[in-house]
Design a protein around this motif. Structure first.
Motif, PDB file in Angstrom:
ATOM      1  N   TRP A 228      14.591 -67.416 -50.939  1.00 29.93           N
ATOM      2  CA  TRP A 228      13.314 -68.116 -50.880  1.00 29.93           C
ATOM      3  C   TRP A 228      13.449 -69.503 -50.237  1.00 29.93           C
ATOM      4  O   TRP A 228      12.694 -69.847 -49.324  1.00 29.93           O
ATOM      5  N   GLU A 229      14.388 -70.293 -50.708  1.00 32.90           N
ATOM      6  CA  GLU A 229      14.522 -71.656 -50.190  1.00 32.90           C
ATOM      7  C   GLU A 229      14.959 -71.653 -48.731  1.00 32.90           C
ATOM      8  O   GLU A 229      14.551 -72.524 -47.951  1.00 32.90           O
ATOM      9  N   ARG A 230      15.789 -70.699 -48.350  1.00 29.48           N
ATOM     10  CA  ARG A 230      16.191 -70.608 -46.939  1.00 29.48           C
ATOM     11  C   ARG A 230      14.979 -70.295 -46.064  1.00 29.48           C
ATOM     12  O   ARG A 230      14.829 -70.847 -44.968  1.00 29.48           O
ATOM     13  N   TYR A 231      14.117 -69.384 -46.538  1.00 34.22           N
ATOM     14  CA  TYR A 231      12.912 -69.066 -45.780  1.00 34.22           C
ATOM     15  C   TYR A 231      11.988 -70.278 -45.683  1.00 34.22           C
ATOM     16  O   TYR A 231      11.421 -70.567 -44.624  1.00 34.22           O
ATOM     17  N   ARG A 232      11.841 -70.992 -46.792  1.00 33.11           N
ATOM     18  CA  ARG A 232      10.992 -72.175 -46.775  1.00 33.11           C
ATOM     19  C   ARG A 232      11.496 -73.188 -45.742  1.00 33.11           C
ATOM     20  O   ARG A 232      10.707 -73.776 -44.997  1.00 33.11           O
ATOM     21  N   SER A 233      12.791 -73.373 -45.704  1.00 33.85           N
ATOM     22  CA  SER A 233      13.377 -74.290 -44.731  1.00 33.85           C
ATOM     23  C   SER A 233      13.154 -73.801 -43.303  1.00 33.85           C
ATOM     24  O   SER A 233      12.824 -74.590 -42.402  1.00 33.85           O
ATOM     25  N   ALA A 234      13.296 -72.476 -43.107  1.00 29.60           N
ATOM     26  CA  ALA A 234      13.092 -71.905 -41.769  1.00 29.60           C
ATOM     27  C   ALA A 234      11.637 -72.057 -41.327  1.00 29.60           C
ATOM     28  O   ALA A 234      11.362 -72.385 -40.158  1.00 29.60           O
ATOM     29  N   TYR A 235      10.692 -71.832 -42.237  1.00 29.58           N
ATOM     30  CA  TYR A 235       9.272 -72.010 -41.906  1.00 29.58           C
ATOM     31  C   TYR A 235       8.984 -73.471 -41.545  1.00 29.58           C
ATOM     32  O   TYR A 235       8.242 -73.757 -40.591  1.00 29.58           O
ATOM     33  N   GLU A 236       9.543 -74.382 -42.311  1.00 30.79           N
ATOM     34  CA  GLU A 236       9.317 -75.799 -42.052  1.00 30.79           C
ATOM     35  C   GLU A 236       9.832 -76.188 -40.668  1.00 30.79           C
ATOM     36  O   GLU A 236       9.128 -76.852 -39.889  1.00 30.79           O
ATOM     37  N   GLU A 237      11.040 -75.761 -40.345  1.00 32.67           N
ATOM     38  CA  GLU A 237      11.613 -76.069 -39.038  1.00 32.67           C
ATOM     39  C   GLU A 237      10.816 -75.406 -37.918  1.00 32.67           C
ATOM     40  O   GLU A 237      10.633 -75.990 -36.839  1.00 32.67           O
TER      41      GLU A 237
END
Length: 308
Positions: A228-237
């Motif tokens: 989840w947190e990796r996806y959130r970071s990827a979406y943000e970037e």
């Protein structure tokens, strides 16, 4: 509410969720539970507003199709269970199927892997006069591929091209392609449906509780929550690297589907209404042809042929 009233209000409703410059974007600043600042807005009223939006969109689409100059491309990206399918279904319910194309991009085929990563999406860009919808898109290449690097290993890229800057390079490629498309009359709106982890869990449980929703559930959905947190970071970037004035992102709250649909509809209607769409004006020769056709019809009997 009348369709013309919704058109006047659509820009204000959708503007709060528009990101056209991603430099300072932080996903944590965007509340997935948000339902606007109108204390009178609830699920029942939102449904009525959405119906007005659907009617307004149908009128605008008819002119878009007739004018045959612009095309509209809508891109939907989101975590699983965020409501992409239902948003497309409800928001686009009044659209004439002749003027709309929907594509859902799954795992790339062998043929698609033998092309560049943009190929399978770009060959489905809508024609002039039409609305194209991408349910997921080339943005998966900086989301799931970034979270799961083993996918990148299978893409047959020359090793020298897989550098530490590959994600920034892909953001640049995407911005350039979107600039090119918009310069050719293809208007782009990109929707990130912003779902909370808590709401995703409840929606997964609901799919398990209801037999008619079992088909929507896959065991890997649960495993993906571990990232989840990796996806959130990827979406943000992704949004930081690709938001632009010509192809903005709309970060739409997704915990309440009724509000998600309303915001999406408002963004689409606001954009279409800004294009100064009009039915084509007829030249003098064409008017003469129509006048002659009317005269011929009036001379005919009910079953055809001249009136005796």
């Amino acid at each position: 509410m009348k369709p013309e009233t919704f058109i006047r209000q659509a820009a204000e409703l959708s503007r709060a969720y528009r990101v056209s410059k991603g430099t300072e974007f932080h996903l944590a600043d965007w509340d997935p539970r948000d339902t606007g600042h109108d204390p009178d807005l609830d699920k029942s009223r939102a449904r009525k507003l959405l119906q007005a939006g659907v009617e307004a969109m149908a009128e605008l689409q008819d002119m878009l199709y007739a004018q045959d100059r612009w095309a509209l491309l809508l891109i939907f990206q989101a975590m699983d269970a965020a409501g992409k399918d239902s948003a497309i279904k409800h928001v686009m319910s009044g659209i004439n199927p002749q003027g709309c194309q929907v594509y859902s991009f799954k795992t790339p085929s062998h043929e698609e892997l033998d092309h560049d990563y943009l190929w399978r999406c770009l060959k489905n860009v809508p024609e002039r006069g039409r609305i194209g919808i991408f349910n997921r898109s080339y943005y998966e290449e900086v989301l799931i591929v970034r979270v799961h690097p083993e996918i990148l290993d299978a893409q047959k890229l020359p090793r020298d091209l897989v550098t530490k800057r590959i994600w920034e390079e892909r953001f640049q490629d995407m911005r350039n392609v979107e600039r090119y498309l918009t310069r050719n009359g293809i208007v782009m709106l990109k929707f990130c449906l912003n779902l909370s982890a808590e709401e995703q869990k409840q929606r997964f449980l609901a799919r398990l509780d209801e037999p008619d929703k079992h088909w929507k559930f896959a065991p890997e959905d649960v495993r993906e929550r571990e990232y989840w947190e990796r996806y959130r970071s990827a979406y943000e970037e992704m949004i930081r690297g690709t938001a632009s004035s010509w192809a903005p992102w709309y970060v739409v709250p997704a915990d309440h589907k009724w509000y998600t649909r309303l915001v999406v509809a408002a963004a689409v209607v606001s954009t279409l209404s800004s294009l100064d769409l009009k039915y084509p004006a007829l030249d003098p020769e064409r008017r003469k042809d129509l006048a002659a056709a009317r005269a011929a019809l009036e001379e005919q009997g009910e079953q055809g042929g001249a009136v005796l």
